[in-house]
Design a protein around this motif. Structure first.
Motif, PDB file in Angstrom:
ATOM      1  N   TYR A  28      -4.970   4.219   3.898  1.00 52.86           N
ATOM      2  CA  TYR A  28      -6.424   4.942   3.828  1.00 52.86           C
ATOM      3  C   TYR A  28      -6.381   5.865   5.087  1.00 52.86           C
ATOM      4  CZ  TYR A  28      -7.029   1.898  -0.333  1.00 52.86           C
ATOM      5  OH  TYR A  28      -6.948   1.316  -1.595  1.00 52.86           O
ATOM      6  N   GLY A  29      -5.722   5.565   6.168  1.00 54.65           N
ATOM      7  CA  GLY A  29      -5.778   6.398   7.258  1.00 54.65           C
ATOM      8  C   GLY A  29      -4.410   6.900   7.887  1.00 54.65           C
ATOM      9  N   THR A  30      -4.386   6.958   8.748  1.00 52.48           N
ATOM     10  CA  THR A  30      -3.064   7.641   9.430  1.00 52.48           C
ATOM     11  C   THR A  30      -2.263   6.686  10.138  1.00 52.48           C
ATOM     12  OG1 THR A  30      -4.364   8.250  11.590  1.00 52.48           O
ATOM     13  CG2 THR A  30      -4.473   9.903   9.830  1.00 52.48           C
ATOM     14  N   HIS A  31      -2.319   5.603  10.167  1.00 53.84           N
ATOM     15  CA  HIS A  31      -1.556   4.698  10.933  1.00 53.84           C
ATOM     16  C   HIS A  31      -0.008   4.691  10.520  1.00 53.84           C
ATOM     17  CE1 HIS A  31      -0.428   1.139  13.282  1.00 53.84           C
ATOM     18  NE2 HIS A  31       0.207   0.720  12.166  1.00 53.84           N
ATOM     19  N   GLN A  32       0.780   4.646  11.106  1.00 49.39           N
ATOM     20  CA  GLN A  32       2.108   4.873  10.885  1.00 49.39           C
ATOM     21  C   GLN A  32       2.483   3.188  10.962  1.00 49.39           C
ATOM     22  OE1 GLN A  32       4.207   7.304   9.400  1.00 49.39           O
ATOM     23  NE2 GLN A  32       2.294   8.162   9.334  1.00 49.39           N
ATOM     24  N   LEU A  33       3.507   2.716  10.143  1.00 51.13           N
ATOM     25  CA  LEU A  33       4.096   1.334  10.380  1.00 51.13           C
ATOM     26  C   LEU A  33       5.343   1.409  11.024  1.00 51.13           C
ATOM     27  CD1 LEU A  33       3.721   0.109   6.672  1.00 51.13           C
ATOM     28  CD2 LEU A  33       2.297  -0.695   8.631  1.00 51.13           C
ATOM     29  N   SER A  34       5.279   0.414  11.956  1.00 48.78           N
ATOM     30  CA  SER A  34       6.690   0.216  12.781  1.00 48.78           C
ATOM     31  C   SER A  34       7.480  -0.792  11.596  1.00 48.78           C
ATOM     32  CB  SER A  34       6.207  -0.735  13.998  1.00 48.78           C
ATOM     33  OG  SER A  34       5.885  -2.158  13.684  1.00 48.78           O
ATOM     34  N   ASP A  35       8.671  -0.877  12.095  1.00 49.27           N
ATOM     35  CA  ASP A  35       9.624  -1.797  11.346  1.00 49.27           C
ATOM     36  C   ASP A  35       9.063  -3.090  11.005  1.00 49.27           C
ATOM     37  OD1 ASP A  35      11.128   0.485  10.874  1.00 49.27           O
ATOM     38  OD2 ASP A  35      12.691  -0.050  12.382  1.00 49.27           O
ATOM     39  N   ARG A  36       8.681  -3.672  12.002  1.00 51.34           N
ATOM     40  CA  ARG A  36       8.153  -5.062  11.970  1.00 51.34           C
ATOM     41  C   ARG A  36       6.677  -5.030  11.158  1.00 51.34           C
ATOM     42  NH1 ARG A  36       4.292  -8.010  13.940  1.00 51.34           N
ATOM     43  NH2 ARG A  36       3.427  -6.732  15.287  1.00 51.34           N
TER      44      ARG A  36
END
Length: 161
Positions: free
Chosen positions: A126-134
């Motif tokens: 729901y936000g703008t956070h981008q996931l790291s591979d972990r």
């Protein structure tokens, strides 16, 4: 000394024939065939029902493999929602969003770890956070664990695909 007496040969009666069968044999044969047909009917019906019950779960696990390469949390969330809608009542699942959705997944999954990644899931979805591979791997593992722990035989009240 005995002399030969003019006696006729002994003629034995014919052995009883197996044909035509008595009525009681026909009754036993008919009841046996009906019993076998009934057992086969219910066995096939149970097998088809069991196969259909597991179809959505098998399909979800197949799609999960494709989603892993995309690393899309939106696709992962959609897959979980579609699978849940396949097994649980629509009025129970369709309106859930955000924390309520993750808490519901946590309750339904035996070992799912959605509570551990709740803020991460919501911030990304729901936000703008981008996931790291972990982080992606944590989300993917929780979804996979939920799908694998889904006991479709114990679920009542849903509609099966």
């Amino acid at each position: 000394m005995p002399t030969d007496l003019p006696l006729a040969d002994i003629h034995f009666p014919q052995a009883p024939s197996f044909w035509p069968l008595p009525a009681s044999f026909w009754l036993v044969i008919i009841v046996s065939f009906m019993t076998i047909a009934t057992v086969l009917f219910f066995a096939i019906r149970w097998q088809r029902s069991s196969t259909e019950k597991h179809a959505a779960k098998r399909e979800a696990l197949r799609i999960l493999g494709k989603i892993k390469s995309e690393q899309s949390l939106t696709a992962l969330n959609t897959l979980l929602r579609q699978t849940a809608l396949s097994y649980f009542p629509r009025q129970e699942v369709a309106s859930l969003q955000g924390k309520a959705w993750l808490h519901w997944l946590q309750r339904q999954g035996n070992n799912a770890q959605f509570a551990d990644i709740e803020s991460l899931w919501i911030a990304t979805l729901y936000g703008t956070h981008q996931l790291s591979d972990r982080e992606w791997q944590q989300c993917f593992d929780a979804a996979k664990q939920w799908l694998n722990s889904l006991d479709v035989n114990a679920i009542k009240g849903g509609h099966h695909v």
